[in-house]
Design a protein around this motif. Sequence first.
Motif, PDB file in Angstrom:
ATOM      1  N   ALA A  96      35.318  39.111  59.596  1.00  0.00           N
ATOM      2  CA  ALA A  96      34.837  38.248  58.505  1.00  0.00           C
ATOM      3  C   ALA A  96      34.023  39.045  57.489  1.00  0.00           C
ATOM      4  N   LEU A  97      33.179  39.955  57.953  1.00  0.00           N
ATOM      5  CA  LEU A  97      32.387  40.761  57.021  1.00  0.00           C
ATOM      6  C   LEU A  97      33.279  41.649  56.144  1.00  0.00           C
ATOM      7  N   LEU A  98      34.278  42.273  56.744  1.00  0.00           N
ATOM      8  CA  LEU A  98      35.190  43.110  55.952  1.00  0.00           C
ATOM      9  C   LEU A  98      35.998  42.262  54.968  1.00  0.00           C
ATOM     10  N   THR A  99      36.421  41.073  55.394  1.00  0.00           N
ATOM     11  CA  THR A  99      37.159  40.198  54.477  1.00  0.00           C
ATOM     12  C   THR A  99      36.276  39.739  53.323  1.00  0.00           C
ATOM     13  N   GLY A 100      35.025  39.364  53.613  1.00  0.00           N
ATOM     14  CA  GLY A 100      34.106  38.992  52.548  1.00  0.00           C
ATOM     15  C   GLY A 100      33.812  40.140  51.600  1.00  0.00           C
ATOM     16  N   GLY A 101      33.680  41.357  52.153  1.00  0.00           N
ATOM     17  CA  GLY A 101      33.473  42.521  51.290  1.00  0.00           C
ATOM     18  C   GLY A 101      34.668  42.798  50.398  1.00  0.00           C
ATOM     19  N   MET A 102      35.879  42.644  50.918  1.00  0.00           N
ATOM     20  CA  MET A 102      37.063  42.865  50.087  1.00  0.00           C
ATOM     21  C   MET A 102      37.190  41.800  49.007  1.00  0.00           C
ATOM     22  N   MET A 103      36.842  40.533  49.347  1.00  0.00           N
ATOM     23  CA  MET A 103      36.890  39.490  48.319  1.00  0.00           C
ATOM     24  C   MET A 103      35.887  39.785  47.199  1.00  0.00           C
ATOM     25  N   GLY A 104      34.688  40.240  47.588  1.00  0.00           N
ATOM     26  CA  GLY A 104      33.702  40.597  46.570  1.00  0.00           C
ATOM     27  C   GLY A 104      34.125  41.785  45.741  1.00  0.00           C
ATOM     28  N   THR A 105      34.816  42.739  46.354  1.00  0.00           N
ATOM     29  CA  THR A 105      35.283  43.911  45.614  1.00  0.00           C
ATOM     30  C   THR A 105      36.382  43.543  44.623  1.00  0.00           C
TER      31      THR A 105
END
Length: 268
Positions: A96-105
């Motif tokens: 979830a953290l990696l997915t949220g980081g990619m969405m923010g990127t």
Amino acid sequence: MASAELSAASPFKLRTLGPLDAVRRYLLSENFQGAVQLALGILFVSLFVFVQGLRFPGSCVGVLLYIVVAVTAAPDNHVGTRIYLCGFMSGPMWLALLTGGMMGTLARLAPTPQGHLIALSILGPLAIIPFAITRVGTSHTLMWAMGMVSTLYLGLPILAGFTIPSLTMFWQRSVGFIFVAAVIAMFGGSVLSMVILPSLASHKIEDEVAFALTQLGHHLSHTVSHIMRQPQQQQQQQHGQGMPLPEHLQTVHPLILQQQQQQQLEAR
């Protein structure tokens, strides 16, 4: 009134608890254990919020995540349950953290702040869909907890990193520090349960088995004492009356009741 009626209807005499017995029972209860563990756990994770040397951006999220680990998703206070739960949630946390980081990127590729906001409004709900499906899953006992924590870890970096201008600072302060807060919460949920009033599931089973054996002994004692009262039973049979069974035995021992009814018919 209710306790008096219960004691009169029950075949066993209930002993009135004194003040010391009540205090001892409360100190040994799961409610007291959970209250102490939760209070000291909140105090531990709050140190990273109020102590200047331990404070970091997003440290207040650790308090929220500790409540999720120790209360919301924990069915009991046993050490094994807390350790299993923390390990079980570490996988969804990474994803979830990696997915949220990619969405923010991806949202930061928009040329304007308005475009950034629109991109987050579209990508955020789309990314939550697979985790929301897990939230309502029933294939595993803790599937709902894994889905709930996943959606929480997905939304935290998006919301916390919305105002951060640099992409490097976004991954460091939003994604990285939330991961640190999650580790602190899991440490407080698992390690503190081993130090502060620890308990094992095997202890609970031993208590339940001991209570069941005690109740079985009481019922057997009352049953045997009823069967052994032969003189009184014979005297009542001479007057054409059968000796009634106690109320708690009439449904538990149908064979004895049937035998008694047969003796009443023979006496008539």
